[in-house]
Design a protein around this motif. Structure first.
Motif, PDB file in Angstrom:
ATOM      1  N   GLY A 154       0.799  -1.217   0.000  1.00  0.00           N
ATOM      2  CA  GLY A 154       0.000   0.000   0.000  1.00  0.00           C
ATOM      3  C   GLY A 154       0.833   1.270   0.000  1.00  0.00           C
ATOM      4  N   ASN A 155       2.100   1.168   0.436  1.00  0.00           N
ATOM      5  CA  ASN A 155       2.955   2.351   0.463  1.00  0.00           C
ATOM      6  C   ASN A 155       3.335   2.823  -0.930  1.00  0.00           C
ATOM      7  OD1 ASN A 155       2.885   2.412   3.208  1.00  0.00           O
ATOM      8  ND2 ASN A 155       5.006   1.824   3.536  1.00  0.00           N
ATOM      9  N   ASP A 156       3.130   1.985  -1.947  1.00  0.00           N
ATOM     10  CA  ASP A 156       3.448   2.405  -3.308  1.00  0.00           C
ATOM     11  C   ASP A 156       2.735   3.700  -3.676  1.00  0.00           C
ATOM     12  OD1 ASP A 156       5.242   0.396  -3.981  1.00  0.00           O
ATOM     13  OD2 ASP A 156       3.692  -0.957  -4.715  1.00  0.00           O
ATOM     14  N   ARG A 157       1.535   3.892  -3.126  1.00  0.00           N
ATOM     15  CA  ARG A 157       0.766   5.080  -3.502  1.00  0.00           C
ATOM     16  C   ARG A 157       1.426   6.365  -2.999  1.00  0.00           C
ATOM     17  NH1 ARG A 157      -2.424   2.655   0.493  1.00  0.00           N
ATOM     18  NH2 ARG A 157      -2.806   3.911   2.374  1.00  0.00           N
ATOM     19  N   ILE A 158       2.274   6.254  -1.968  1.00  0.00           N
ATOM     20  CA  ILE A 158       2.963   7.441  -1.466  1.00  0.00           C
ATOM     21  C   ILE A 158       3.864   8.025  -2.544  1.00  0.00           C
ATOM     22  CG2 ILE A 158       4.635   8.292   0.243  1.00  0.00           C
ATOM     23  CD1 ILE A 158       3.690   6.086   2.125  1.00  0.00           C
ATOM     24  N   TYR A 159       4.492   7.132  -3.329  1.00  0.00           N
ATOM     25  CA  TYR A 159       5.501   7.549  -4.305  1.00  0.00           C
ATOM     26  C   TYR A 159       4.952   7.667  -5.724  1.00  0.00           C
ATOM     27  CZ  TYR A 159       7.854   5.472  -0.297  1.00  0.00           C
ATOM     28  OH  TYR A 159       8.224   5.126   0.987  1.00  0.00           O
ATOM     29  N   SER A 160       3.651   7.431  -5.887  1.00  0.00           N
ATOM     30  CA  SER A 160       3.017   7.545  -7.200  1.00  0.00           C
ATOM     31  C   SER A 160       2.807   9.016  -7.553  1.00  0.00           C
ATOM     32  CB  SER A 160       1.667   6.823  -7.180  1.00  0.00           C
ATOM     33  OG  SER A 160       0.758   7.510  -6.329  1.00  0.00           O
ATOM     34  N   MET A 161       2.410   9.275  -8.788  1.00  0.00           N
ATOM     35  CA  MET A 161       2.114  10.643  -9.188  1.00  0.00           C
ATOM     36  C   MET A 161       1.009  11.235  -8.308  1.00  0.00           C
ATOM     37  SD  MET A 161       4.162  11.566 -11.641  1.00  0.00           S
ATOM     38  CE  MET A 161       3.361  12.944 -12.459  1.00  0.00           C
ATOM     39  N   GLY A 162      -0.009  10.422  -8.016  1.00  0.00           N
ATOM     40  CA  GLY A 162      -1.076  10.899  -7.151  1.00  0.00           C
ATOM     41  C   GLY A 162      -0.585  11.201  -5.745  1.00  0.00           C
ATOM     42  N   GLY A 163       0.264  10.312  -5.209  1.00  0.00           N
ATOM     43  CA  GLY A 163       0.811  10.529  -3.876  1.00  0.00           C
ATOM     44  C   GLY A 163       1.678  11.771  -3.813  1.00  0.00           C
ATOM     45  N   LEU A 164       2.467  12.000  -4.845  1.00  0.00           N
ATOM     46  CA  LEU A 164       3.322  13.189  -4.883  1.00  0.00           C
ATOM     47  C   LEU A 164       2.481  14.458  -5.005  1.00  0.00           C
ATOM     48  CD1 LEU A 164       6.258  11.910  -7.103  1.00  0.00           C
ATOM     49  CD2 LEU A 164       6.200  12.137  -4.612  1.00  0.00           C
ATOM     50  N   ALA A 165       1.382  14.384  -5.749  1.00  0.00           N
ATOM     51  CA  ALA A 165       0.481  15.534  -5.846  1.00  0.00           C
ATOM     52  C   ALA A 165      -0.131  15.862  -4.491  1.00  0.00           C
ATOM     53  CB  ALA A 165      -0.614  15.254  -6.876  1.00  0.00           C
ATOM     54  N   ARG A 166      -0.480  14.823  -3.733  1.00  0.00           N
ATOM     55  CA  ARG A 166      -1.044  15.058  -2.403  1.00  0.00           C
ATOM     56  C   ARG A 166       0.015  15.646  -1.468  1.00  0.00           C
ATOM     57  NH1 ARG A 166      -3.864  10.421  -4.032  1.00  0.00           N
ATOM     58  NH2 ARG A 166      -2.273   8.990  -3.268  1.00  0.00           N
ATOM     59  N   ALA A 167       1.253  15.156  -1.567  1.00  0.00           N
ATOM     60  CA  ALA A 167       2.326  15.705  -0.732  1.00  0.00           C
ATOM     61  C   ALA A 167       2.570  17.171  -1.070  1.00  0.00           C
ATOM     62  CB  ALA A 167       3.602  14.893  -0.929  1.00  0.00           C
ATOM     63  N   LYS A 168       2.565  17.483  -2.348  1.00  0.00           N
ATOM     64  CA  LYS A 168       2.779  18.870  -2.768  1.00  0.00           C
ATOM     65  C   LYS A 168       1.672  19.768  -2.231  1.00  0.00           C
ATOM     66  CE  LYS A 168       3.787  21.591  -6.928  1.00  0.00           C
ATOM     67  NZ  LYS A 168       3.789  21.580  -8.398  1.00  0.00           N
TER      68      LYS A 168
END
Length: 223
Positions: A154-168
């Motif tokens: 499940g941690n893969d989503r942290i590093y996905s484009m979507g996860g990076l957009a959420r971090a930004k």
């Protein structure tokens, strides 16, 4: 050679089992055949905090999010670098990690979890990131051995484009996303850039003495 002594185990939600070992005065946290953490090698985890703090653009009261408590080296280094008005939120998914920090590894914790600047959240860091907008001056991630879901898929989503957009989105303007990795990953570098971050890659040593394996930290600044 001093044998390893199994101290405890913990189940990672949606992932494999963590194992805490003691070898003499050292501690090791392992998953499957991978050694995730070793108390003898804290240099790169400390660098994650110190270099992130050095890159902050905010005033004297920054708010940091640390994803993954680990053995507490990143938290301790951040607290030593930050002023009295700073805030640090620590997101840790596995409650036993905190039990180990307050139990057999209490000497490593050095009271960091009880610092009044610290808020501990027993939660998935991706959910913590996704639940806010413009809140953090820096997000420090050390939940896997690199930008892939080693401890849990499940941690893969942290590093996905979507996860990076959420971090930004969770960062304040000019905020820093810092990601620790055991090795370089050109695809992740490209993904960061494609997500609109300006990216700096820094190689650091595993030991505080400047020796040991080379690790990598991405410092991605939100435009």
């Amino acid at each position: 050679m001093t044998p390893r002594e199994l101290i405890d185990t913990a189940n990672v939600p949606g992932g494999e089992q963590l194992r805490l070992y003691r070898r003499g005065g050292d501690f090791i946290i392992a998953i499957g055949g991978n050694e995730l953490m070793n108390s003898r090698m804290s240099g790169s985890e400390e660098a994650l905090a110190e270099m992130s703090c050095d890159r902050l653009r905010s005033d004297a009261a920054p708010h940091l999010l640390i994803g993954g408590y680990g053995m507490g080296f990143t938290l301790r280094a951040a607290l030593a670098r930050l002023g009295p008005d700073a805030r640090v939120t620590v997101a840790e998914l596995v409650p036993e990690i905190i039990d180990w920090a307050r139990g057999p590894m209490a000497a490593l914790t050095a009271g960091g979890l009880d610092d009044p600047r610290v808020e501990l959240r027993l939660a998935d860091v991706s959910g913590v990131i996704g639940g806010v907008v413009g809140k953090y001056d820096a997000i420090l991630l050390d939940v896997d051995n690199g930008p892939d879901g080693l401890t849990r898929e499940g941690n893969d989503r942290i590093y996905s484009m979507g996860g990076l957009a959420r971090a930004k989105a969770a960062l304040r303007p000019g905020g820093i996303l810092a990601v620790w990795s055991a090795a370089p990953d050109a695809r992740f570098t490209r993904r960061l850039k494609d997500s609109g971050f300006t990216v700096e890659e820094v190689t650091v040593r595993a030991r505080a003495s400047g020796k040991g394996p080379r690790h990598l930290i991405w410092f991605a600044r939100a435009a």
